[in-house]
Design a protein around this motif. Structure first.
Motif, PDB file in Angstrom:
ATOM      1  N   THR A 195     -15.327  -7.588  21.660  1.00 13.12           N
ATOM      2  CA  THR A 195     -14.501  -6.647  22.432  1.00 13.12           C
ATOM      3  C   THR A 195     -14.618  -5.239  21.850  1.00 13.12           C
ATOM      4  OG1 THR A 195     -12.941  -8.379  23.037  1.00 13.12           O
ATOM      5  CG2 THR A 195     -12.128  -6.116  23.132  1.00 13.12           C
ATOM      6  N   CYS A 196     -14.547  -5.134  20.528  1.00 11.59           N
ATOM      7  CA  CYS A 196     -14.641  -3.814  19.897  1.00 11.59           C
ATOM      8  C   CYS A 196     -16.049  -3.246  20.045  1.00 11.59           C
ATOM      9  CB  CYS A 196     -14.257  -3.910  18.425  1.00 11.59           C
ATOM     10  SG  CYS A 196     -12.512  -4.298  18.187  1.00 11.59           S
ATOM     11  N   CYS A 200     -16.951   0.731  19.347  1.00 14.60           N
ATOM     12  CA  CYS A 200     -16.213   0.981  18.116  1.00 14.60           C
ATOM     13  C   CYS A 200     -16.996   0.340  16.975  1.00 14.60           C
ATOM     14  CB  CYS A 200     -14.807   0.396  18.206  1.00 14.60           C
ATOM     15  SG  CYS A 200     -13.895   0.597  16.662  1.00 14.60           S
ATOM     16  N   GLN A 201     -17.872   1.152  16.350  1.00 15.48           N
ATOM     17  CA  GLN A 201     -18.796   0.586  15.354  1.00 15.48           C
ATOM     18  C   GLN A 201     -18.027   0.062  14.134  1.00 15.48           C
ATOM     19  OE1 GLN A 201     -21.742   0.083  16.313  1.00 15.48           O
ATOM     20  NE2 GLN A 201     -22.008   1.567  17.984  1.00 15.48           N
ATOM     21  N   SER A 202     -16.919   0.727  13.770  1.00 10.37           N
ATOM     22  CA  SER A 202     -16.227   0.325  12.542  1.00 10.37           C
ATOM     23  C   SER A 202     -15.536  -1.030  12.669  1.00 10.37           C
ATOM     24  CB  SER A 202     -15.189   1.399  12.169  1.00 10.37           C
ATOM     25  OG  SER A 202     -14.222   1.512  13.197  1.00 10.37           O
ATOM     26  N   HIS A 203     -15.127  -1.408  13.891  1.00 11.16           N
ATOM     27  CA  HIS A 203     -14.388  -2.664  14.061  1.00 11.16           C
ATOM     28  C   HIS A 203     -15.142  -3.684  14.918  1.00 11.16           C
ATOM     29  CE1 HIS A 203     -11.229  -0.194  12.399  1.00 11.16           C
ATOM     30  NE2 HIS A 203     -10.509  -1.264  12.211  1.00 11.16           N
ATOM     31  N   SER A 258      -8.835  -6.508  11.593  1.00 12.28           N
ATOM     32  CA  SER A 258      -9.258  -6.192  12.962  1.00 12.28           C
ATOM     33  C   SER A 258      -8.504  -5.016  13.554  1.00 12.28           C
ATOM     34  CB  SER A 258      -9.072  -7.431  13.839  1.00 12.28           C
ATOM     35  OG  SER A 258      -7.833  -8.031  13.590  1.00 12.28           O
ATOM     36  N   ALA A 259      -9.068  -4.461  14.622  1.00 14.32           N
ATOM     37  CA  ALA A 259      -8.377  -3.438  15.413  1.00 14.32           C
ATOM     38  C   ALA A 259      -7.187  -4.088  16.111  1.00 14.32           C
ATOM     39  CB  ALA A 259      -9.343  -2.849  16.439  1.00 14.32           C
ATOM     40  N   LEU A 260      -6.196  -3.287  16.457  1.00 19.08           N
ATOM     41  CA  LEU A 260      -5.000  -3.819  17.115  1.00 19.08           C
ATOM     42  C   LEU A 260      -5.062  -3.688  18.642  1.00 19.08           C
ATOM     43  CD1 LEU A 260      -2.213  -2.376  14.757  1.00 19.08           C
ATOM     44  CD2 LEU A 260      -3.386  -4.585  14.612  1.00 19.08           C
ATOM     45  N   PHE A 280      -3.855   3.913  15.932  1.00 22.95           N
ATOM     46  CA  PHE A 280      -4.350   4.813  14.898  1.00 22.95           C
ATOM     47  C   PHE A 280      -3.739   4.499  13.544  1.00 22.95           C
ATOM     48  CE2 PHE A 280      -0.959   7.381  17.036  1.00 22.95           C
ATOM     49  CZ  PHE A 280      -0.085   7.512  15.978  1.00 22.95           C
ATOM     50  N   ALA A 281      -4.478   4.844  12.490  1.00 20.47           N
ATOM     51  CA  ALA A 281      -3.979   4.717  11.129  1.00 20.47           C
ATOM     52  C   ALA A 281      -2.962   5.808  10.874  1.00 20.47           C
ATOM     53  CB  ALA A 281      -5.135   4.840  10.136  1.00 20.47           C
TER      54      ALA A 281
END
Lengths: 339, 339
Positions: free
Chosen positions: B39-40, B45-48, B122-124, B180-181
């Motif tokens: 999904t990411c 979204c390369q980082s996740h 993981s991303a949220l 976001f962080a």
């Protein structure tokens, strides 16, 4: 301090109550509003203490707010409590809804109080602290008027949209509480810069053409920026959605249209959420409290301050000495509100 | 683009699944983790995306995570759903809990999913989007490791502490979503600056002595700052409390201690809240949706972008062309994970 006068907490309340009664506020509203202003004044929060009587009376003077409407509660078996203020100031409706919010948070683990159709001008932390005093974590948000531009935008679309949170600390003298605007500056701060003729810092405001400005007058005619760039902007939009459409109430754009340019308090809704740490921690509350306290201790050990420390210190000092100080000019202007 | 290879969505999943199976992850975990990474990756979204396989496999390699544990759900009549991951990666537990969260949000108006005892990397937003797809508003937070200094502090005490929110938009092609962080920079960004030998912007990091630094290497040995000054710091503390002690789980300080310096994913909890706009708006959902859409339209009319627009555009493009692109070097390193 020169040019200040001292008022005992009961004199603060009497001053607020007399003014509110004079302008026709109903008994329960007088009580709820005076309690809020006295609480803020005790914490030396000049912007949300007795000073707020001006906005309150201006709202009454405009003639559209219901000054004595009793809130109508909608209660069912769910985790949602509705308090319809019926076009009155928010505070009486919040007070009517809070005990039910507490009961439902304990029953369900989490609950939401939707306060609707209210004029709003108050700080959020006193309501948050009422919930932390019950051992609950709490979260509240309100929109305002569309004075704040989204990140990358050119004009007001968002409110100052404060966001307040509280965490009960059974082992500490005060809870963990914050309450801040998602705008870079409070609107009142820009007014203070304008009055003092001082330039604003970079990055807090746009002029009427949507260009960055440090001129407070230009900023008053333009828009404020959100704090923290695109992240603060996203949070501000969240406040609009959660405290507006989610609970069937107005956005800051709607509220501004509703006010028709009159200098009354914004009219919209307020969302308050309460969380029961005992239920949510699955019975591990003592261990959880200890984990939270270790975090607070580490933050303190670094020399960093928790939010609200200045307020708590002012409260302790004012309670101990038995009075608060306000400027003589403010006192004179407040008394003139009854003329 | 040169030095990239094209993978169809099903090739992305197959690559992730094969690697996860090779390392001994249980069937349901393979499925949940591969779905998240795919999904990411689809959103560019390369980082996740697939890149997160490295942290996932490193966590498996350390030998402390439960690779096949089935989550244990605790369900009662309240608005709280508990999913104990039993020391596994979070994603399977979230998937097990989400349908119950949806059901309880519809029943009570609001509900909380407490995911406990999980490794998390993981991303949220994919979980948030699963809830907005059900017509619910949603909010999620997680701590991480204590890499971030509080405002006014000198060393790490807080996690990067992301905060994600979603609002369903029945009339629009995509929901309103941000993730976001609360740190000024993501930790991965600082690593990228370090690798490129570029100085960091001012205000995002401290060195090991607690002094501001623009040297990415010094920052890796020191601490990151929160975004938005003391307001971002207050929010980050809120994330610690809500996603940690409130749900009976670890803070970022606890999680860092738990990891004993090993390069595995942080181990802690995750909180996900869901809100039913139909119930919370008191039956005014159509009008409320229209109010929200007017706000989005005004933001767009100013030339400001809503969060996640780049992701949604990437998703649409990748779905249309039927493939994603990753670098050949990443692809080679991913294949080497099976050696």
């Amino acid at each position: 301090m020169s040019d200040t006068i001292r008022l005992t907490p009961s004199e603060v309340r009497t001053l607020a109550e007399g003014t509110l009664k004079h302008w026709g506020f109903g008994f329960d509203h007088v009580d709820a509003i005076a309690a809020m202003l006295a609480t803020c004044q005790l914490d030396d929060c000049q912007s949300h203490g007795l000073f707020r009587l001006f906005m309150c009376i201006e709202t009454a003077r405009q003639g559209r707010a219901a000054l004595a409407a009793e809130p109508v509660l909608t209660l069912d078996e769910s985790a949602v409590v509705r308090a319809d203020a019926g076009g009155a100031i928010s505070l009486r409706a919040v007070q009517a809804g809070l005990p039910h919010l507490v009961e439902r948070a304990r029953r369900h683990g989490v609950a939401v109080l939707a306060v609707n159709h209210c004029y709003h001008f108050s700080a959020l932390w006193p309501e948050i602290e009422q919930l932390t005093a019950q051992g609950l974590a709490a979260f509240s948000m309100v929109p305002s008027h569309a004075w704040v531009a989204p990140a990358g935008g050119t004009r007001g679309a968002l409110g100052t949209n404060p966001l307040a949170f509280g965490w009960p600390r059974p082992a500490a003298p005060e809870p963990f509480v914050f309450d801040f605007a998602t705008s870079a500056f409070a609107r009142g701060e820009i007014e203070l810069y304008a009055r003092a003729g001082r330039p604003l810092p970079e990055g807090v405001a746009l002029d009427a053409a949507g260009q960055p400005t440090t001129d407070p007058q230009a900023a008053m005619a333009g828009a404020m920026c959100t704090f923290g760039g695109y992240k603060g902007s996203a949070l501000s939009i969240m406040v609009e959605l959660m405290a507006g459409p989610l609970i069937g109430d107005l956005t800051s754009l709607d509220s501004m249209a509703h006010s028709q340019g009159q200098p009354e308090a914004p009219c919209h809704g307020q969302i308050i959420m309460a969380f029961d740490p005992e239920r949510l921690s699955g019975g591990a509350q003592e261990e959880s409290d200890a984990r939270a306290e270790r975090l607070f201790a580490e933050i303190g050990a670094q020399g960093a301050r928790l939010p609200s420390q200045r307020r708590f210190a002012a409260r302790a000092r004012n309670l101990e000495r038995g009075y608060v100080e306000i400027s003589e000019a403010l006192h004179r202007d407040l008394l003139a509100l009854r003329d």
